[in-house]
Design a protein around this motif. Structure first.
Motif, PDB file in Angstrom:
ATOM      1  N   ILE A 243       0.830  -1.203   0.000  1.00  0.00           N
ATOM      2  CA  ILE A 243       0.000   0.000   0.000  1.00  0.00           C
ATOM      3  C   ILE A 243       0.868   1.258   0.000  1.00  0.00           C
ATOM      4  CG2 ILE A 243      -1.830   1.257   1.190  1.00  0.00           C
ATOM      5  CD1 ILE A 243      -2.626  -1.451  -0.019  1.00  0.00           C
ATOM      6  N   ALA A 244       1.930   1.253   0.801  1.00  0.00           N
ATOM      7  CA  ALA A 244       2.810   2.420   0.875  1.00  0.00           C
ATOM      8  C   ALA A 244       3.475   2.685  -0.472  1.00  0.00           C
ATOM      9  CB  ALA A 244       3.869   2.212   1.964  1.00  0.00           C
ATOM     10  N   GLU A 245       3.920   1.635  -1.134  1.00  0.00           N
ATOM     11  CA  GLU A 245       4.556   1.806  -2.440  1.00  0.00           C
ATOM     12  C   GLU A 245       3.552   2.245  -3.491  1.00  0.00           C
ATOM     13  OE1 GLU A 245       7.317  -0.718  -5.615  1.00  0.00           O
ATOM     14  OE2 GLU A 245       6.918  -1.523  -3.611  1.00  0.00           O
ATOM     15  N   GLY A 246       2.339   1.709  -3.434  1.00  0.00           N
ATOM     16  CA  GLY A 246       1.309   2.129  -4.364  1.00  0.00           C
ATOM     17  C   GLY A 246       0.976   3.608  -4.214  1.00  0.00           C
ATOM     18  N   ALA A 247       0.987   4.104  -2.967  1.00  0.00           N
ATOM     19  CA  ALA A 247       0.696   5.520  -2.726  1.00  0.00           C
ATOM     20  C   ALA A 247       1.752   6.426  -3.349  1.00  0.00           C
ATOM     21  CB  ALA A 247       0.598   5.781  -1.226  1.00  0.00           C
ATOM     22  N   LEU A 248       2.993   5.965  -3.438  1.00  0.00           N
ATOM     23  CA  LEU A 248       4.038   6.767  -4.070  1.00  0.00           C
ATOM     24  C   LEU A 248       3.719   7.027  -5.544  1.00  0.00           C
ATOM     25  CD1 LEU A 248       7.435   5.406  -2.660  1.00  0.00           C
ATOM     26  CD2 LEU A 248       6.293   7.574  -2.145  1.00  0.00           C
ATOM     27  N   THR A 249       3.117   6.052  -6.215  1.00  0.00           N
ATOM     28  CA  THR A 249       2.716   6.255  -7.603  1.00  0.00           C
ATOM     29  C   THR A 249       1.416   7.053  -7.688  1.00  0.00           C
ATOM     30  OG1 THR A 249       3.733   4.132  -8.165  1.00  0.00           O
ATOM     31  CG2 THR A 249       2.276   5.105  -9.796  1.00  0.00           C
ATOM     32  N   SER A 250       0.526   6.865  -6.722  1.00  0.00           N
ATOM     33  CA  SER A 250      -0.727   7.615  -6.725  1.00  0.00           C
ATOM     34  C   SER A 250      -0.488   9.118  -6.590  1.00  0.00           C
ATOM     35  CB  SER A 250      -1.621   7.146  -5.570  1.00  0.00           C
ATOM     36  OG  SER A 250      -2.110   5.842  -5.790  1.00  0.00           O
ATOM     37  N   LEU A 251       0.573   9.504  -5.892  1.00  0.00           N
ATOM     38  CA  LEU A 251       0.824  10.924  -5.646  1.00  0.00           C
ATOM     39  C   LEU A 251       1.046  11.711  -6.948  1.00  0.00           C
ATOM     40  CD1 LEU A 251       1.053  13.094  -3.523  1.00  0.00           C
ATOM     41  CD2 LEU A 251       3.449  12.445  -3.157  1.00  0.00           C
ATOM     42  N   PRO A 252       1.954  11.311  -7.834  1.00  0.00           N
ATOM     43  CA  PRO A 252       2.066  12.041  -9.104  1.00  0.00           C
ATOM     44  C   PRO A 252       0.861  11.849 -10.017  1.00  0.00           C
ATOM     45  CG  PRO A 252       3.529  10.133  -9.103  1.00  0.00           C
ATOM     46  CD  PRO A 252       3.015  10.293  -7.704  1.00  0.00           C
ATOM     47  N   ILE A 253       0.147  10.736  -9.858  1.00  0.00           N
ATOM     48  CA  ILE A 253      -1.075  10.545 -10.640  1.00  0.00           C
ATOM     49  C   ILE A 253      -2.103  11.615 -10.279  1.00  0.00           C
ATOM     50  CG2 ILE A 253      -3.090   9.037 -10.863  1.00  0.00           C
ATOM     51  CD1 ILE A 253      -0.862   8.182 -12.641  1.00  0.00           C
ATOM     52  N   ASN A 254      -2.104  12.057  -9.042  1.00  0.00           N
ATOM     53  CA  ASN A 254      -2.992  13.145  -8.642  1.00  0.00           C
ATOM     54  C   ASN A 254      -2.696  14.411  -9.443  1.00  0.00           C
ATOM     55  OD1 ASN A 254      -5.066  14.207  -6.717  1.00  0.00           O
ATOM     56  ND2 ASN A 254      -3.374  15.547  -6.114  1.00  0.00           N
TER      57      ASN A 254
ATOM     58  N   LEU B  13       3.778   8.156 -18.689  1.00  0.00           N
ATOM     59  CA  LEU B  13       5.043   8.821 -18.386  1.00  0.00           C
ATOM     60  C   LEU B  13       5.408   8.654 -16.917  1.00  0.00           C
ATOM     61  CD1 LEU B  13       7.342  10.697 -19.338  1.00  0.00           C
ATOM     62  CD2 LEU B  13       5.864  12.643 -18.762  1.00  0.00           C
ATOM     63  N   ILE B  14       4.431   8.808 -16.047  1.00  0.00           N
ATOM     64  CA  ILE B  14       4.663   8.646 -14.609  1.00  0.00           C
ATOM     65  C   ILE B  14       5.116   7.226 -14.293  1.00  0.00           C
ATOM     66  CG2 ILE B  14       3.448   8.534 -12.385  1.00  0.00           C
ATOM     67  CD1 ILE B  14       1.768  10.941 -13.434  1.00  0.00           C
ATOM     68  N   ARG B  15       4.537   6.259 -14.978  1.00  0.00           N
ATOM     69  CA  ARG B  15       4.886   4.853 -14.741  1.00  0.00           C
ATOM     70  C   ARG B  15       6.355   4.578 -15.044  1.00  0.00           C
ATOM     71  NH1 ARG B  15       6.392   0.887 -13.345  1.00  0.00           N
ATOM     72  NH2 ARG B  15       5.618  -1.237 -13.552  1.00  0.00           N
ATOM     73  N   SER B  16       6.944   5.352 -15.942  1.00  0.00           N
ATOM     74  CA  SER B  16       8.334   5.109 -16.346  1.00  0.00           C
ATOM     75  C   SER B  16       9.354   5.685 -15.378  1.00  0.00           C
ATOM     76  CB  SER B  16       8.577   5.696 -17.744  1.00  0.00           C
ATOM     77  OG  SER B  16       8.475   7.110 -17.711  1.00  0.00           O
ATOM     78  N   VAL B  17       8.875   6.378 -14.341  1.00  0.00           N
ATOM     79  CA  VAL B  17       9.767   7.034 -13.385  1.00  0.00           C
ATOM     80  C   VAL B  17       9.666   6.342 -12.032  1.00  0.00           C
ATOM     81  CG1 VAL B  17      10.292   9.208 -12.193  1.00  0.00           C
ATOM     82  CG2 VAL B  17       9.534   9.239 -14.581  1.00  0.00           C
ATOM     83  N   GLN B  18      10.806   6.226 -11.348  1.00  0.00           N
ATOM     84  CA  GLN B  18      10.816   5.697  -9.988  1.00  0.00           C
ATOM     85  C   GLN B  18      10.604   6.868  -9.034  1.00  0.00           C
ATOM     86  OE1 GLN B  18      11.129   2.376  -9.324  1.00  0.00           O
ATOM     87  NE2 GLN B  18      10.671   2.825  -7.172  1.00  0.00           N
TER      88      GLN B  18
ATOM     89  N   SER C 117      -1.203  -0.718  -9.483  1.00  0.00           N
ATOM     90  CA  SER C 117      -2.393  -0.675  -8.631  1.00  0.00           C
ATOM     91  C   SER C 117      -2.627   0.735  -8.114  1.00  0.00           C
ATOM     92  CB  SER C 117      -2.227  -1.646  -7.451  1.00  0.00           C
ATOM     93  OG  SER C 117      -2.133  -2.983  -7.906  1.00  0.00           O
ATOM     94  N   GLY C 118      -1.549   1.422  -7.734  1.00  0.00           N
ATOM     95  CA  GLY C 118      -1.681   2.797  -7.270  1.00  0.00           C
ATOM     96  C   GLY C 118      -2.163   3.735  -8.350  1.00  0.00           C
ATOM     97  N   MET C 119      -1.744   3.481  -9.587  1.00  0.00           N
ATOM     98  CA  MET C 119      -2.222   4.285 -10.714  1.00  0.00           C
ATOM     99  C   MET C 119      -3.707   4.046 -10.959  1.00  0.00           C
ATOM    100  SD  MET C 119       0.966   3.780 -13.374  1.00  0.00           S
ATOM    101  CE  MET C 119      -0.033   4.409 -14.730  1.00  0.00           C
ATOM    102  N   LEU C 120      -4.102   2.777 -10.999  1.00  0.00           N
ATOM    103  CA  LEU C 120      -5.497   2.450 -11.270  1.00  0.00           C
ATOM    104  C   LEU C 120      -6.418   2.952 -10.168  1.00  0.00           C
ATOM    105  CD1 LEU C 120      -5.130  -1.196 -12.635  1.00  0.00           C
ATOM    106  CD2 LEU C 120      -5.660   0.862 -13.944  1.00  0.00           C
ATOM    107  N   ALA C 121      -5.936   2.919  -8.923  1.00  0.00           N
ATOM    108  CA  ALA C 121      -6.768   3.356  -7.808  1.00  0.00           C
ATOM    109  C   ALA C 121      -7.159   4.818  -7.934  1.00  0.00           C
ATOM    110  CB  ALA C 121      -6.032   3.123  -6.483  1.00  0.00           C
ATOM    111  N   LEU C 122      -6.309   5.622  -8.579  1.00  0.00           N
ATOM    112  CA  LEU C 122      -6.590   7.042  -8.729  1.00  0.00           C
ATOM    113  C   LEU C 122      -7.108   7.399 -10.115  1.00  0.00           C
ATOM    114  CD1 LEU C 122      -5.279   7.460  -5.932  1.00  0.00           C
ATOM    115  CD2 LEU C 122      -4.324   9.571  -6.844  1.00  0.00           C
ATOM    116  N   PHE C 123      -7.530   6.421 -10.894  1.00  0.00           N
ATOM    117  CA  PHE C 123      -8.170   6.787 -12.154  1.00  0.00           C
ATOM    118  C   PHE C 123      -9.368   7.680 -11.826  1.00  0.00           C
ATOM    119  CE2 PHE C 123     -11.157   6.380 -15.628  1.00  0.00           C
ATOM    120  CZ  PHE C 123     -10.323   6.561 -16.728  1.00  0.00           C
TER     121      PHE C 123
END
Length: 265
Positions: free
Chosen positions: A63-74, A110-115, A180-186
Protein backbone atom coordinates in the motif's frame (compact mmCIF):
# COMPACT_ATOMS: atom_id res chain seq x y z
CA UNK A 1 -17.72 -23.12 -1.26
CA UNK A 2 -15.04 -23.28 -3.91
CA UNK A 3 -12.19 -20.79 -4.01
CA UNK A 4 -13.33 -19.39 -7.37
CA UNK A 5 -16.91 -18.88 -6.22
CA UNK A 6 -15.72 -17.24 -3.01
CA UNK A 7 -13.50 -14.85 -4.99
CA UNK A 8 -16.38 -13.93 -7.31
CA UNK A 9 -18.79 -13.27 -4.42
CA UNK A 10 -16.26 -11.11 -2.59
CA UNK A 11 -15.44 -9.22 -5.78
CA UNK A 12 -19.15 -8.54 -6.45
CA UNK A 13 -19.58 -7.31 -2.86
CA UNK A 14 -16.63 -4.96 -3.21
CA UNK A 15 -17.91 -3.63 -6.51
CA UNK A 16 -21.34 -2.98 -5.01
CA UNK A 17 -20.01 -1.18 -1.94
CA UNK A 18 -17.72 1.08 -3.95
CA UNK A 19 -20.44 1.85 -6.51
CA UNK A 20 -22.87 2.81 -3.73
CA UNK A 21 -20.31 5.28 -2.32
CA UNK A 22 -19.69 6.96 -5.66
CA UNK A 23 -23.32 7.14 -6.79
CA UNK A 24 -24.44 8.63 -3.46
CA UNK A 25 -21.67 11.22 -3.43
CA UNK A 26 -22.17 12.28 -7.04
CA UNK A 27 -25.90 12.76 -6.46
CA UNK A 28 -25.08 15.10 -3.59
CA UNK A 29 -22.70 16.96 -5.86
CA UNK A 30 -25.37 17.45 -8.53
CA UNK A 31 -27.83 18.98 -6.07
CA UNK A 32 -25.42 21.34 -4.31
CA UNK A 33 -23.92 23.53 -7.06
CA UNK A 34 -20.39 23.64 -8.49
CA UNK A 35 -18.50 24.56 -5.30
CA UNK A 36 -20.05 22.04 -2.89
CA UNK A 37 -20.28 19.52 -5.69
CA UNK A 38 -16.56 19.82 -6.34
CA UNK A 39 -15.74 19.36 -2.65
CA UNK A 40 -17.80 16.17 -2.58
CA UNK A 41 -16.31 14.95 -5.85
CA UNK A 42 -12.75 15.31 -4.51
CA UNK A 43 -13.39 13.20 -1.44
CA UNK A 44 -11.85 9.70 -1.71
CA UNK A 45 -15.16 8.11 -2.68
CA UNK A 46 -13.57 6.00 -5.41
CA UNK A 47 -9.91 5.71 -4.43
CA UNK A 48 -10.78 5.20 -0.76
CA UNK A 49 -12.77 1.97 -1.13
CA UNK A 50 -10.28 0.74 -3.72
CA UNK A 51 -7.37 1.21 -1.32
CA UNK A 52 -9.32 -0.41 1.51
CA UNK A 53 -9.87 -3.49 -0.62
CA UNK A 54 -6.21 -3.52 -1.65
CA UNK A 55 -5.25 -3.37 2.05
CA UNK A 56 -7.35 -6.46 2.68
CA UNK A 57 -5.33 -8.40 0.11
CA UNK A 58 -1.82 -6.97 0.55
CA UNK A 59 0.60 -5.90 3.27
CA UNK A 60 1.44 -2.38 4.39
CA UNK A 61 4.53 -2.20 2.17
CA UNK A 62 2.41 -2.81 -0.94
CA UNK A 63 0.00 0.00 0.00
CA UNK A 64 2.81 2.42 0.87
CA UNK A 65 4.56 1.81 -2.44
CA UNK A 66 1.31 2.13 -4.36
CA UNK A 67 0.70 5.52 -2.73
CA UNK A 68 4.04 6.77 -4.07
CA UNK A 69 2.72 6.25 -7.60
CA UNK A 70 -0.73 7.61 -6.73
CA UNK A 71 0.82 10.92 -5.65
CA UNK A 72 2.07 12.04 -9.10
CA UNK A 73 -1.08 10.55 -10.64
CA UNK A 74 -2.99 13.14 -8.64
CA UNK A 75 -1.04 15.78 -10.58
CA UNK A 76 -2.17 14.15 -13.83
CA UNK A 77 -5.78 14.54 -12.71
CA UNK A 78 -5.47 18.31 -12.47
CA UNK A 79 -4.30 18.38 -16.08
CA UNK A 80 -7.34 16.27 -16.99
CA UNK A 81 -9.49 18.90 -15.27
CA UNK A 82 -7.84 21.75 -17.18
CA UNK A 83 -8.14 20.09 -20.60
CA UNK A 84 -11.79 19.28 -19.99
CA UNK A 85 -12.67 22.76 -18.66
CA UNK A 86 -11.18 24.40 -21.75
CA UNK A 87 -12.76 22.05 -24.30
CA UNK A 88 -16.18 21.81 -22.63
CA UNK A 89 -16.87 25.48 -23.30
CA UNK A 90 -17.47 24.73 -26.99
CA UNK A 91 -16.96 21.02 -27.66
CA UNK A 92 -19.25 18.02 -27.20
CA UNK A 93 -19.12 15.81 -24.15
CA UNK A 94 -17.47 12.96 -26.04
CA UNK A 95 -14.69 15.12 -27.50
CA UNK A 96 -14.06 16.98 -24.24
CA UNK A 97 -14.01 13.87 -22.07
CA UNK A 98 -12.05 11.73 -24.53
CA UNK A 99 -9.31 14.34 -24.94
CA UNK A 100 -9.07 14.88 -21.18
CA UNK A 101 -8.82 11.14 -20.49
CA UNK A 102 -6.26 10.75 -23.30
CA UNK A 103 -4.06 13.38 -21.66
CA UNK A 104 -4.43 11.61 -18.31
CA UNK A 105 -3.46 8.25 -19.82
CA UNK A 106 -0.42 9.76 -21.56
CA UNK A 107 0.74 11.38 -18.33
CA UNK A 108 0.09 8.14 -16.43
CA UNK A 109 2.31 6.25 -18.88
CA UNK A 110 5.04 8.82 -18.39
CA UNK A 111 4.66 8.65 -14.61
CA UNK A 112 4.89 4.85 -14.74
CA UNK A 113 8.33 5.11 -16.35
CA UNK A 114 9.77 7.03 -13.38
CA UNK A 115 10.82 5.70 -9.99
CA UNK A 116 9.05 8.08 -7.62
CA UNK A 117 10.00 9.20 -4.13
CA UNK A 118 7.75 11.05 -1.71
CA UNK A 119 9.66 14.32 -2.24
CA UNK A 120 9.51 14.00 -6.03
CA UNK A 121 5.77 13.34 -5.94
CA UNK A 122 5.13 16.36 -3.73
CA UNK A 123 7.25 18.59 -5.99
CA UNK A 124 5.38 17.34 -9.08
CA UNK A 125 2.07 18.22 -7.41
CA UNK A 126 3.30 21.65 -6.32
CA UNK A 127 4.51 22.57 -9.82
CA UNK A 128 1.38 21.23 -11.48
CA UNK A 129 -1.00 23.12 -9.23
CA UNK A 130 1.03 26.32 -9.54
CA UNK A 131 0.51 26.11 -13.31
CA UNK A 132 -3.08 24.88 -13.47
CA UNK A 133 -4.86 26.72 -10.66
CA UNK A 134 -4.57 30.18 -12.27
CA UNK A 135 -5.61 28.76 -15.64
CA UNK A 136 -8.69 27.10 -14.13
CA UNK A 137 -9.83 30.21 -12.22
CA UNK A 138 -11.79 31.65 -15.15
CA UNK A 139 -13.90 28.49 -15.47
CA UNK A 140 -14.96 28.19 -11.81
CA UNK A 141 -18.14 30.26 -12.04
CA UNK A 142 -21.18 29.27 -14.07
CA UNK A 143 -24.92 29.15 -13.54
CA UNK A 144 -26.07 25.69 -12.47
CA UNK A 145 -29.39 24.88 -14.20
CA UNK A 146 -31.98 22.53 -12.78
CA UNK A 147 -30.97 18.91 -13.33
CA UNK A 148 -33.44 16.33 -14.63
CA UNK A 149 -32.33 12.81 -13.85
CA UNK A 150 -32.40 10.21 -16.61
CA UNK A 151 -32.98 6.51 -16.21
CA UNK A 152 -29.42 5.47 -17.08
CA UNK A 153 -27.59 7.90 -14.76
CA UNK A 154 -27.32 5.67 -11.72
CA UNK A 155 -26.54 2.45 -13.66
CA UNK A 156 -23.82 4.26 -15.66
CA UNK A 157 -22.09 5.68 -12.62
CA UNK A 158 -22.39 2.43 -10.70
CA UNK A 159 -21.03 0.43 -13.65
CA UNK A 160 -18.02 2.72 -14.10
CA UNK A 161 -16.84 2.57 -10.50
CA UNK A 162 -17.68 -1.12 -10.12
CA UNK A 163 -15.58 -1.87 -13.20
CA UNK A 164 -12.67 0.10 -11.72
CA UNK A 165 -12.80 -1.84 -8.44
CA UNK A 166 -13.02 -5.14 -10.33
CA UNK A 167 -9.99 -4.29 -12.50
CA UNK A 168 -7.81 -3.05 -9.63
CA UNK A 169 -8.72 -5.95 -7.34
CA UNK A 170 -8.22 -8.57 -10.05
CA UNK A 171 -4.89 -7.34 -11.43
CA UNK A 172 -3.23 -6.13 -8.22
CA UNK A 173 -1.80 -9.56 -7.48
CA UNK A 174 0.34 -9.65 -10.63
CA UNK A 175 0.45 -5.98 -11.63
CA UNK A 176 2.29 -4.84 -8.52
CA UNK A 177 1.83 -1.79 -6.28
CA UNK A 178 2.82 0.84 -8.86
CA UNK A 179 0.13 -0.05 -11.41
CA UNK A 180 -2.39 -0.67 -8.63
CA UNK A 181 -1.68 2.80 -7.27
CA UNK A 182 -2.22 4.28 -10.71
CA UNK A 183 -5.50 2.45 -11.27
CA UNK A 184 -6.77 3.36 -7.81
CA UNK A 185 -6.59 7.04 -8.73
CA UNK A 186 -8.17 6.79 -12.15
CA UNK A 187 -10.53 9.82 -12.11
CA UNK A 188 -13.70 7.78 -12.25
CA UNK A 189 -15.77 10.34 -10.35
CA UNK A 190 -14.69 13.25 -12.56
CA UNK A 191 -15.20 11.32 -15.79
CA UNK A 192 -18.61 9.99 -14.77
CA UNK A 193 -19.71 13.51 -13.85
CA UNK A 194 -18.46 14.80 -17.21
CA UNK A 195 -20.36 12.14 -19.13
CA UNK A 196 -23.57 12.57 -17.19
CA UNK A 197 -23.73 16.28 -16.39
CA UNK A 198 -22.65 17.92 -19.65
CA UNK A 199 -25.53 16.59 -21.80
CA UNK A 200 -27.98 17.92 -19.21
CA UNK A 201 -26.56 21.20 -17.90
CA UNK A 202 -24.07 22.13 -20.62
CA UNK A 203 -20.30 22.30 -20.87
CA UNK A 204 -19.63 25.56 -18.95
CA UNK A 205 -21.64 24.47 -15.88
CA UNK A 206 -20.03 21.03 -15.83
CA UNK A 207 -16.61 22.61 -16.31
CA UNK A 208 -17.32 24.81 -13.28
CA UNK A 209 -17.78 21.72 -11.10
CA UNK A 210 -14.55 20.18 -12.40
CA UNK A 211 -12.60 23.46 -12.13
CA UNK A 212 -13.72 24.01 -8.53
CA UNK A 213 -12.35 20.57 -7.74
CA UNK A 214 -8.78 21.80 -8.22
CA UNK A 215 -8.46 23.06 -4.65
CA UNK A 216 -9.91 19.82 -3.36
CA UNK A 217 -7.31 17.87 -5.33
CA UNK A 218 -4.58 19.66 -3.38
CA UNK A 219 -5.95 18.15 -0.19
CA UNK A 220 -6.31 14.81 -1.95
CA UNK A 221 -2.62 14.87 -2.83
CA UNK A 222 -1.70 15.68 0.77
CA UNK A 223 -3.89 12.79 1.89
CA UNK A 224 -2.04 10.40 -0.44
CA UNK A 225 1.27 11.54 1.09
CA UNK A 226 -0.20 10.97 4.55
CA UNK A 227 -1.35 7.52 3.42
CA UNK A 228 2.19 6.61 2.36
CA UNK A 229 3.76 7.77 5.62
CA UNK A 230 0.98 6.47 7.84
CA UNK A 231 0.91 2.99 6.33
CA UNK A 232 4.70 2.81 6.35
CA UNK A 233 5.11 3.75 10.01
CA UNK A 234 1.79 2.90 11.68
CA UNK A 235 0.12 0.21 9.59
CA UNK A 236 -2.56 -0.02 6.91
CA UNK A 237 -5.60 0.69 9.07
CA UNK A 238 -4.04 3.71 10.74
CA UNK A 239 -2.65 5.07 7.48
CA UNK A 240 -5.98 4.79 5.70
CA UNK A 241 -7.79 6.46 8.59
CA UNK A 242 -5.32 9.35 8.71
CA UNK A 243 -5.56 9.84 4.94
CA UNK A 244 -9.35 9.95 5.08
CA UNK A 245 -9.28 12.42 7.99
CA UNK A 246 -6.82 14.61 6.06
CA UNK A 247 -8.97 14.71 2.95
CA UNK A 248 -12.21 15.38 4.83
CA UNK A 249 -10.55 18.00 7.05
CA UNK A 250 -9.09 19.82 4.04
CA UNK A 251 -12.42 19.96 2.22
CA UNK A 252 -14.24 21.10 5.36
CA UNK A 253 -11.64 23.85 5.67
CA UNK A 254 -12.27 24.92 2.07
CA UNK A 255 -16.00 24.97 2.74
CA UNK A 256 -15.51 27.11 5.88
CA UNK A 257 -13.26 29.58 4.03
CA UNK A 258 -15.82 29.82 1.24
CA UNK A 259 -18.59 30.53 3.75
CA UNK A 260 -16.50 33.24 5.41
CA UNK A 261 -15.78 34.93 2.07
CA UNK A 262 -19.43 34.80 1.08
CA UNK A 263 -20.53 36.26 4.41
CA UNK A 264 -17.98 39.07 4.13
CA UNK A 265 -19.41 40.31 0.81
Amino acid sequence: MSLDLSFILILVLRMGIAAAFVVSASMIAERSGPVIGALVATLPISAGPTYVFLALDHDAGFIAEGALTSLPINAATIFLSLIYAVLAQRRTVLISTACAVAVWLALAALIRSVQWSLAAGLIANAITFAICLPLLARYRHAKMPLITRRWYDVPLRASLVAALVAIVTSVSGWAGPAISGMLALFPIVFTSMMLILQPRIGGPATAAVIANGAWGLIGFGIAVAVLHLGVLHLGAQEGLSLALATCVGWNLGLWWVGRRKKAAK
